[in-house]
Every structure is written in structure tokens, then in C-alpha cells.
Design an enzyme around this catalytic site. Sequence first.
Site, PDB file in Angstrom:
ATOM      1  CG  ASP A 103      -0.263  -0.283   2.534  1.00 40.96           C
ATOM      2  OD1 ASP A 103       0.967  -0.531   2.561  1.00 40.96           O
ATOM      3  OD2 ASP A 103      -0.955  -0.260   3.578  1.00 40.96           O
ATOM      4  CG  ASP A 106       6.476   5.376   6.496  1.00 43.87           C
ATOM      5  OD1 ASP A 106       6.636   6.568   6.203  1.00 43.87           O
ATOM      6  OD2 ASP A 106       6.289   4.991   7.667  1.00 43.87           O
ATOM      7  CE  LYS A 134       3.825   7.756   5.069  1.00 41.93           C
ATOM      8  NZ  LYS A 134       3.060   7.892   6.341  1.00 41.93           N
ATOM      9  CG  PHE A 155      -0.755   7.737   9.859  1.00 38.72           C
ATOM     10  CD1 PHE A 155       0.367   6.914   9.824  1.00 38.72           C
ATOM     11  CD2 PHE A 155      -1.992   7.157  10.055  1.00 38.72           C
ATOM     12  CE1 PHE A 155       0.242   5.532   9.984  1.00 38.72           C
ATOM     13  CE2 PHE A 155      -2.126   5.787  10.218  1.00 38.72           C
ATOM     14  CZ  PHE A 155      -0.994   4.967  10.190  1.00 38.72           C
ATOM     15  CB  VAL A 156      -2.724   8.595   4.218  1.00 38.37           C
ATOM     16  CG1 VAL A 156      -2.133   9.982   4.011  1.00 38.37           C
ATOM     17  CG2 VAL A 156      -1.747   7.531   3.738  1.00 38.37           C
TER      18      VAL A 156
HETATM   19  P1  IMP Z   1       7.763   0.848   5.889  1.00 42.97           P
HETATM   20  O1  IMP Z   1       8.233  -0.541   6.191  1.00 42.97           O
HETATM   21  O2  IMP Z   1       8.146   1.829   6.966  1.00 42.97           O
HETATM   22  O3  IMP Z   1       8.100   1.335   4.508  1.00 42.97           O
HETATM   23  O4  IMP Z   1       6.210   0.858   6.064  1.00 42.97           O
HETATM   24  C1  IMP Z   1       5.381   0.190   5.286  1.00 42.97           C
HETATM   25  C2  IMP Z   1       4.147  -0.184   6.069  1.00 42.97           C
HETATM   26  O5  IMP Z   1       3.845   0.751   7.125  1.00 42.97           O
HETATM   27  C3  IMP Z   1       2.976  -0.157   5.145  1.00 42.97           C
HETATM   28  O6  IMP Z   1       2.785  -1.425   4.594  1.00 42.97           O
HETATM   29  C4  IMP Z   1       1.847   0.268   6.051  1.00 42.97           C
HETATM   30  O7  IMP Z   1       1.274  -0.871   6.628  1.00 42.97           O
HETATM   31  C5  IMP Z   1       2.469   1.051   7.153  1.00 42.97           C
HETATM   32  N1  IMP Z   1       2.288   2.517   6.939  1.00 42.97           N
HETATM   33  C6  IMP Z   1       3.233   3.422   6.680  1.00 42.97           C
HETATM   34  N2  IMP Z   1       2.732   4.657   6.534  1.00 42.97           N
HETATM   35  C7  IMP Z   1       1.391   4.522   6.721  1.00 42.97           C
HETATM   36  C8  IMP Z   1       0.288   5.457   6.696  1.00 42.97           C
HETATM   37  O8  IMP Z   1       0.420   6.674   6.446  1.00 42.97           O
HETATM   38  N3  IMP Z   1      -0.943   4.938   6.948  1.00 42.97           N
HETATM   39  C9  IMP Z   1      -1.145   3.617   7.222  1.00 42.97           C
HETATM   40  N4  IMP Z   1      -0.154   2.713   7.231  1.00 42.97           N
HETATM   41  C10 IMP Z   1       1.111   3.161   6.997  1.00 42.97           C
HETATM   42 MG    MG Z   2       1.094  -2.728   5.681  1.00 37.46          MG
END
Ligand code: IMP
Ligand code: MG
Length: 179
Positions: A103, A106, A134, A155-156
Amino acid sequence: MKPHHIRDVLFSAEQIQRRVDELVTAMQQDLRGDNLVMIGILRGSFIFLADLVRDLYPHGVHPRIDFITIESYGSGTESSGVVRIVKELRTEVTGANVVLIDDILDSGRTLSFASQHLRELGAQTVRTCALLDKPSRRVVPFEADYVGFKIEDAFVVGYGLDYDSHYRELPYIAKVTFV
Ligand code: IMP
Ligand code: MG
């Protein structure tokens, strides 16, 4: 959950659908070959993956589909920094051309960990696709091959994305504002 509202819509259902169509146009050539496996990272990718595969169908793209559950977040909006597999794939991916779908990108930990994991399982190629990105939040250097929308640090929720397991069902994407 902390007190919040979700009044600010970032992307309407129509905007998302248009962007999914564009992504499919961009990726369909790459995905036409044999032994394609599309893997959704649960739970945030379930709606996005469903829309992608139905849009890819008329382009002659016929993937096997599976899911992997990877967790990095606790129940808040900040990552714990620890990524782990909660539920493993069931599909044989040795020699396969894999597309990982998430989705949102981040910190980059989830997709970079998942890509590495799929290579270790013997995938021949691993491509990645995230609906949202992001870039300002990146901790691990990582770029997805296909990205729907780049967004600022917010945060979305909606279209699969949750806040504490809520709001995944929203057909649009909205910003969470803490009050
Ligand atoms: P990363 O491992 O930090 O890149 O994060 C990825 C995961 O964090 C995504 O699969 C989401 O489940 C969660 N995530 C990151 N940002 C958001 C947000 O703004 N809203 C909801 N879930 C988020
Ligand atoms: Mg996720």
C-alpha cells in the site's frame, strides 16, 4: 487510537482508479512473460492488488497470486523498526518473476526486506509496486519500480490503509489529523 479526524481527502476513488489504470498501462509490457507471481503484502495491499489484477487481465497478464503478512507497525502510527514475517507465502516462487505489491512505502523497511526475502526464496526477478510513497520518511534506501502517488509526510488511511485496523474500507484516501 488518539482523538483524530479524517476530513481531508487526498485522493478520491476516481483519482485512484485513474492512477491504477495508468500504472497498469506502464507495467503490462513488463508483466506479460511466463511464471508471473503477484504477491500482496498484507494487510494494506488487498484492495490495490485486487484492482491491479482485474485491470491487468484485459492486457493478457495472468499471474499466480499470493499474500505474505509482514508487520512493522505496532498499533500506533510509528514503525517499531522491526520487520517480521507473520504469515509466509504458500506459492513456489523458484525461478518466478515476482511483483511485490504494498500500500505504502514509508521507511522502506518492509519492501526492502520483502524483496530480499523473495530473492532468497529463489525468485528470478523481483519488482515492487507501491500505491503511495513518502520519500521524506525513508530510513532504508529503497525505490519501488512502480509508484502511484508520492505524498508528503502525513499519516493516511483508506483504500486498504489503516489506523489501528480502522478505515481500510474507505474507497478514498484521507489524511489523519490528530486533534
Ligand atoms: P515501511 O516498512 O516503513 O516502509 O512501512 C510500510 C508499512 O507501514 C505499510 O505497509 C503500512 O502498513 C504502514 N504505513 C506506513 N505509513 C502509513 C500510513 O500513512 N498509513 C497507514 N499505514 C502506513
Ligand atoms: Mg502494511
